[in-house]
Enzyme design. Structure first.
Site, PDB file in Angstrom:
ATOM      1  N   ARG A   1     -20.639  -6.698  33.676  1.00 38.35           N
ATOM      2  CA  ARG A   1     -20.214  -5.832  32.661  1.00 38.35           C
ATOM      3  C   ARG A   1     -19.727  -4.475  33.368  1.00 38.35           C
ATOM      4  O   ARG A   1     -18.913  -3.787  32.709  1.00 38.35           O
ATOM      5  CB  ARG A   1     -21.716  -5.383  31.727  1.00 38.35           C
ATOM      6  CG  ARG A   1     -21.424  -4.579  30.670  1.00 38.35           C
ATOM      7  CD  ARG A   1     -22.574  -4.256  29.898  1.00 38.35           C
ATOM      8  NE  ARG A   1     -23.914  -3.656  30.654  1.00 38.35           N
ATOM      9  CZ  ARG A   1     -25.047  -3.765  30.370  1.00 38.35           C
ATOM     10  NH1 ARG A   1     -25.370  -4.327  29.032  1.00 38.35           N
ATOM     11  NH2 ARG A   1     -26.250  -3.285  31.084  1.00 38.35           N
TER      12      ARG A   1
ATOM     13  N   LYS B   1     -19.944   0.660  29.610  1.00 38.05           N
ATOM     14  CA  LYS B   1     -21.156   1.657  29.851  1.00 38.05           C
ATOM     15  C   LYS B   1     -20.564   2.825  30.634  1.00 38.05           C
ATOM     16  O   LYS B   1     -20.577   3.074  31.981  1.00 38.05           O
ATOM     17  CB  LYS B   1     -22.308   0.895  30.670  1.00 38.05           C
ATOM     18  CG  LYS B   1     -23.651   1.307  30.579  1.00 38.05           C
ATOM     19  CD  LYS B   1     -24.708   0.286  30.860  1.00 38.05           C
ATOM     20  CE  LYS B   1     -26.030   0.787  31.209  1.00 38.05           C
ATOM     21  NZ  LYS B   1     -26.456   1.593  30.207  1.00 38.05           N
TER      22      LYS B   1
ATOM     23  N   GLU C   1     -26.193   0.727  17.034  1.00 37.84           N
ATOM     24  CA  GLU C   1     -27.151   0.546  17.908  1.00 37.84           C
ATOM     25  C   GLU C   1     -27.891   2.078  18.198  1.00 37.84           C
ATOM     26  O   GLU C   1     -27.449   2.898  17.226  1.00 37.84           O
ATOM     27  CB  GLU C   1     -26.762   0.196  19.100  1.00 37.84           C
ATOM     28  CG  GLU C   1     -25.578   0.879  19.967  1.00 37.84           C
ATOM     29  CD  GLU C   1     -25.078   0.159  21.368  1.00 37.84           C
ATOM     30  OE1 GLU C   1     -26.138  -0.274  22.098  1.00 37.84           O
ATOM     31  OE2 GLU C   1     -24.032   0.553  21.484  1.00 37.84           O
TER      32      GLU C   1
END
Ligand code: PLP
Ligand code: COI
Length: 340
Positions: free
Chosen positions: A79, A181, A217
Site C-alpha cells: 500500500r 495513505k 469510512e
C-alpha cells in the site's frame, strides 16, 4: 520497562531506535538505525510547502508463545508503494520495508508490550519530500523513516460501543487521494474531527463526496456492518482506504467462520436496518459503534451501548486470536520478527 501497559492510550511515547533511509540522486541509501529522533530540513522542503508525504501503520505483538510477530506487513509495503506512486514519490522497495520493520522492532524489543497486556507496539513508516520546492512539483530528495511507539486502545473505553456522527465535511474527493495513505487526507479531516469531538462524538462517518448518499469510512478506519441475518457487509468505493484489517476480517469471516460477506456500495438509507456496526483498522482493531447521529436523527443499533454485538465479537476474537498466535490463520499472515 516501567509502563502501566493496561492503561496507556493511543499516544506517542519516544522509544530508543528508528530507521532512516535517504533518497538522493535517484537512489535510496543503505539505511541505518539511529537514536536521533529530531529531523532538520530546509524551510522550503516539499513536505512543508505542499504536504508531499505518505505513511503506513502496523503493529507488533508478543504472541502467546513469546515470539514477537507482525501482521501482514507485506500488505503495508504494497500500500505504501501505491501511495508513493500516487504522490509522485520514489517507491521504497517492499523487501526493504519488511527488513526495516524487522530491524526497528528487534532493536526496540523491550518496548513490545507483553502478551495479554492489551497494549501493542505501533509501527509508523513514513516518507516525505525533503529538498527545497517552491514551484508546485515533486521533490527530488526524500527521507523514509520508521519509528515505533507502544499504544493502547484508539478509542477511550476500549471495547465499549462509541457514538459517531455523519459529517458534513468530506475527507476525500472523487478521483482524489482517499484510496492512498496521504498525509493530506488526514489534514483534510482535522477540522471535522475537532468539530465532532467538541460535540461529544468519537468519530465521523464520511459519505461519498459525489452524491452524499453512500457510506464511505471514518477518519481512520473502515466500516463493517452485520445484517440481521448475519451477513458481513463492507462499503465499496474508490475513495476509501483499502484497510488491511477489513480485508483480513472478510477473509476470516468467509473462509474460517463460514459467513456470507458482501463488499458493495452501502446506502446511508439502509444503515438503520443493520444489526451491528463496527470500525476496523490497525489502530481501531474492531471498535463497535452503538449509535450514529444523522443530523439529530439517531440510528441505534440493536447491539446497544453496553457491549459489542455477538457477530462483531466473534470476528474480533478470531482476528485478534490470529494476530496473537492463539488461532491459526491463513498462510503467511503472521510475520515473526527475528531477534538479532
Ligand atoms: N481508513 C483510514 C482512513 C485509515 O487511516 C486506516 C488506518 O490505517 C484504515 C482505514 C484502516 O486500515 P488498516 O486496516 O490497513 O490499518
Ligand atoms: C492506523 O490504523 O494505523 C492508522 O493509520 C489510523 C490513524 C488514524 C491512527
Amino acid at each position: 520497562m516501567n509502563i502501566d501497559w493496561a492503561n496507556i492510550g493511543f499516544g506517542y511515547i519516544k522509544t530508543d531506535w528508528r530507521y532512516v533511509s535517504n533518497f538522493r540522486d535517484g537512489a535510496w541509501d543503505e539505511g541505518v538505525l539511529t537514536q536521533e529522533d529530531q529531523i532538520t530540513m530546509s524551510e522550503c522542503a516539499g513536505v512543508l510547502q505542499y504536504a508531499q508525504t505518505c505513511f503506513e501503520g502496523l503493529k507488533a505483538y508478543t504472541a502467546e508463545d513469546g515470539r514477537i510477530v507482525t501482521f501482514r506487513p507485506d500488505l503495508n509495503a504494497e500500500r505504501m508503494t501505491d501511495s508513493a506512486r500516487r504522490l509522485e514519490m520514489p517507491v521504497f522497495p517492499p523487501e526493504r520495508f519488511i527488513d526495516a520493520v524487522e530491524k526497528v522492532v528487534s532493536a526496540n524489543r523491550e518496548w513490545v508490550p507483553p502478551y495479554g497486556s492489551g497494549a501493542t507496539l505501533y509501527i509508523r513508516p513514513y516518507m516525505f519530500g525533503m529538498n527545497p520546492v517552491i514551484g508546485v512539483k515533486p521533490a527530488d530528495e526524500y527521507q523514509f523513516r520508521m519509528f515505533v511507539t507502544p499504544v493502547g486502545p484508539y478509542f477511550k473505553g476500549g471495547a465499549k460501543p462509541i457514538v459517531i456522527k455523519i459529517s458534513d465535511f468530506d475527507r476525500a474527493a472523487p478521483h482524489g487521494t482517499g484510496h492512498v495513505k496521504a498525509g493530506l487526507n488526514y489534514a483534510m479531516s482535522l477540522h471535522a474531527i475537532v468539530t465532532a469531538h467538541k460535540e461529544g462524538y468519537a468519530e465521523n462517518m464520511y459519505l461519498d463526496p459525489g452524491t452524499r448518499t453512500k457510506v464511505e469510512e471514518t477518519g481512520g478506519a473502515n466500516f463493517i456492518f452485520i445484517t440481521k441475518d448475519g451477513t458481513v457487509v463492507t462499503p465499496k468505493s474508490d475513495s476509501i482506504l483499502p484497510s488491511i484489517t477489513r480485508r483480513s476480517i472478510c477473509q476470516v469471516a468467509e473462509e474460517i467462520l463460514g459467513m456470507k460477506v458482501e463488499h458493495r456500495e452501502v446506502l446511508l438509507e439502509e444503515v438503520k436496518d443493520f444489526a451491528e456496526c463496527g470500525l476496523c483498522g490497525t489502530a481501531a482493531v474492531i471498535s463497535p459503534v452503538g449509535r450514529i447521529d444523522d443530523h439529530g436523527k439517531e440510528i441505534d443499533f440493536p447491539s446497544g451501548m453496553e457491549e459489542m454485538g455477538p457477530v462483531i465479537r466473534k470476528l474480533y476474537d478470531t482476528l485478534t486470536g490470529i494476530q496473537l498466535g492463539r488461532i491459526k490463520g491463513p498462510e503467511g499472515w503472521i510475520h515473526e520478527i527475528p531477534l538479532a
